[in-house]
Design a protein around this motif. Structure first.
Motif, mmCIF file in Angstrom:
data_model
loop_
_atom_site.group_PDB
_atom_site.id
_atom_site.type_symbol
_atom_site.label_atom_id
_atom_site.label_comp_id
_atom_site.label_asym_id
_atom_site.label_seq_id
_atom_site.Cartn_x
_atom_site.Cartn_y
_atom_site.Cartn_z
ATOM 1 N N VAL A 295 0.857 -1.179 0.000
ATOM 2 C CA VAL A 295 0.000 0.000 0.000
ATOM 3 C C VAL A 295 0.899 1.236 0.000
ATOM 4 N N LYS A 296 0.332 2.363 -0.387
ATOM 5 C CA LYS A 296 1.109 3.593 -0.457
ATOM 6 C C LYS A 296 1.579 4.004 0.935
ATOM 7 N N PRO A 297 2.896 4.227 1.123
ATOM 8 C CA PRO A 297 3.383 4.649 2.438
ATOM 9 C C PRO A 297 2.820 6.013 2.817
ATOM 10 N N PRO A 298 2.478 6.221 4.087
ATOM 11 C CA PRO A 298 1.974 7.523 4.520
ATOM 12 C C PRO A 298 3.060 8.580 4.438
ATOM 13 N N CYS A 299 2.651 9.811 4.285
ATOM 14 C CA CYS A 299 3.585 10.928 4.233
ATOM 15 C C CYS A 299 3.241 11.895 5.348
ATOM 16 N N GLY A 300 4.172 12.107 6.247
ATOM 17 C CA GLY A 300 3.956 13.037 7.338
ATOM 18 C C GLY A 300 5.239 13.752 7.691
ATOM 19 N N VAL A 301 5.130 14.803 8.468
ATOM 20 C CA VAL A 301 6.310 15.534 8.917
ATOM 21 C C VAL A 301 7.144 14.635 9.817
ATOM 22 N N SER A 302 8.409 14.520 9.495
ATOM 23 C CA SER A 302 9.341 13.772 10.329
ATOM 24 C C SER A 302 10.604 14.598 10.464
ATOM 25 N N LEU A 303 11.037 14.815 11.688
ATOM 26 C CA LEU A 303 12.164 15.696 11.958
ATOM 27 C C LEU A 303 13.417 14.902 12.317
ATOM 28 N N PRO A 304 14.589 15.462 12.025
ATOM 29 C CA PRO A 304 15.819 14.797 12.452
ATOM 30 C C PRO A 304 15.799 14.532 13.954
ATOM 31 N N ALA A 305 16.229 13.359 14.333
ATOM 32 C CA ALA A 305 16.310 12.904 15.723
ATOM 33 C C ALA A 305 14.944 12.677 16.342
ATOM 34 N N LEU A 306 13.974 13.559 16.079
ATOM 35 C CA LEU A 306 12.681 13.468 16.744
ATOM 36 C C LEU A 306 11.684 12.579 16.026
ATOM 37 N N GLY A 307 11.829 12.411 14.727
ATOM 38 C CA GLY A 307 10.864 11.643 13.977
ATOM 39 C C GLY A 307 9.540 12.348 13.893
ATOM 40 N N GLY A 308 8.452 11.576 13.817
ATOM 41 C CA GLY A 308 7.137 12.188 13.727
ATOM 42 C C GLY A 308 6.077 11.161 13.447
ATOM 43 N N SER A 309 4.830 11.624 13.323
ATOM 44 C CA SER A 309 3.700 10.761 13.026
ATOM 45 C C SER A 309 3.138 11.145 11.677
ATOM 46 N N PRO A 310 2.403 10.211 11.030
ATOM 47 C CA PRO A 310 1.926 10.495 9.679
ATOM 48 C C PRO A 310 0.735 11.416 9.641
ATOM 49 N N VAL A 311 0.599 12.109 8.519
ATOM 50 C CA VAL A 311 -0.629 12.805 8.180
ATOM 51 C C VAL A 311 -1.166 12.083 6.958
ATOM 52 N N SER A 312 -2.187 12.580 6.350
ATOM 53 C CA SER A 312 -2.754 11.898 5.198
ATOM 54 C C SER A 312 -1.719 11.779 4.096
ATOM 55 N N SER A 313 -1.730 10.627 3.426
ATOM 56 C CA SER A 313 -0.714 10.378 2.400
ATOM 57 C C SER A 313 -1.147 10.927 1.071
#
Length: 313
Positions: A295-313
């Motif tokens: 399935v299409k991978p989600p796209c969300g804000v991800s920051l260096p070191a901190l990572g992040g959670s997805p938003v709508s892909s």
């Protein structure tokens, strides 16, 4: 109860299902490290259930291989429960520990990669024996992408591996371009003494540098680092501060697919460490292991070191 009755009952007992009875929590980003129970012998959630039997849908157990100065617990807080929830039998080891030096005894990846490769081979033997699986799939991060190459190429590992997902790989090493540190060190004749000094505490560290004897041997075969018979997926980030250049992780081979997490998702700023704790990377791994249900991978804000959670892909 007689011994014979006990044996019969044990034989009739159903094998453990690969899928957990209820979904395990999957922490992302900085939460993954915050929730980790530290220690080289601590299993990440969802891993190392030696009664697990692979399902028909996912017949290959997945072996997770951590990076330098990490452990199975630190490296796999996100991906281990994610894969277990998806129905895989998941196994993880901590390798290459220098137990003689107390400050370093809680992290792995420090011994020469040839030695660690032998540890990996013994661990895979145990996994295959416990699960009855003919082959395994590998998921590696950082050193866990290049150390297993020795096992694959020289210790018989290739016949035991189906798919290999390599996150932030460095098949051609690091410190090669745009600042040719390795070339300068060779030109000045200082690589050998520097390598010897570093290797006293971390035998694997000089092996990562572009042009090392280890990497030259890994790439000496006609097809380069990609071992025939193994299906590779490399997962890279443009913001990798440790693999320089990040394109060192590309495999130009017919049995390899190269993925850059920013392709199609410019707001993903994952670096070398946070890439292994993001939903996008998680879905890329799942797709590589089971391409028939990708399935299409989600796209969300991800920051260096901190990572992040997805938003709508």
């Amino acid at each position: 109860m007689t011994a014979s009755v006990a044996v019969v009952l044990a034989a009739l007992a159903p094998a453990a299902n690969a899928e957990p009875a209820r979904p395990l929590p999957v922490p992302y980003g900085a939460t993954a490290l915050a929730t980790a129970e530290l220690g080289p012998d601590v299993d990440p959630p969802g891993s190392n259930d030696w009664t697990c039997r692979p399902s028909a849908e996912h017949p290959n157990p997945v072996v997770l291989v951590h990076g330098l100065l990490a452990s199975r617990s630190v490296n796999w807080q996100t991906m281990s429960p994610l894969l277990a929830n998806a129905g895989y039998c998941v196994f993880a080891l901590t390798y290459g520990r220098v137990t003689e030096v107390a400050p370093l005894s809680h992290v792995g990846g420090l011994r020469a990669m040839e030695s660690s490769a032998a540890e990996l081979g013994a661990f895979v033997d145990r996994v295959r024996e416990a699960t009855g699986a003919d082959k395994i799939d590998l998921v590696g991060h950082s050193e866990g992408t290049v150390m297993p190459q020795y096992w694959l190429q020289f210790l018989g590992g290739a016949a035991q591996v189906d798919k290999y997902v390599a996150v932030t790989p460095l098949y051609r090493g690091t410190l090669a371009d745009p600042l040719p540190v390795a070339l300068l060190a060779d030109g000045l004749g200082i690589r050998p003494p520097l390598s010897a000094a570093v290797a006293a505490a971390c035998a694997s560290c000089p092996q990562f540098i572009s042009g090392s004897d280890y990497l030259d041997r890994m790439n000496a075969q006609p097809g380069g680092a990609a071992v025939p018979g193994v299906t590779y997926t490399t997962v890279m980030t443009r913001y990798d501060e440790l693999v320089v250049p990040y394109t060192s992780g590309r495999l130009d081979a017919p049995n390899a697919t190269n993925v850059v997490v920013q392709d199609g998702c410019e707001i993903d700023l994952s670096d070398h460490l946070s890439i292994i704790t993001t939903p996008r990377t998680g879905q890329i791994i799942l797709n590589a292991l089971d391409p028939a249900h990708a399935v299409k991978p989600p796209c969300g804000v991800s920051l260096p070191a901190l990572g992040g959670s997805p938003v709508s892909s």
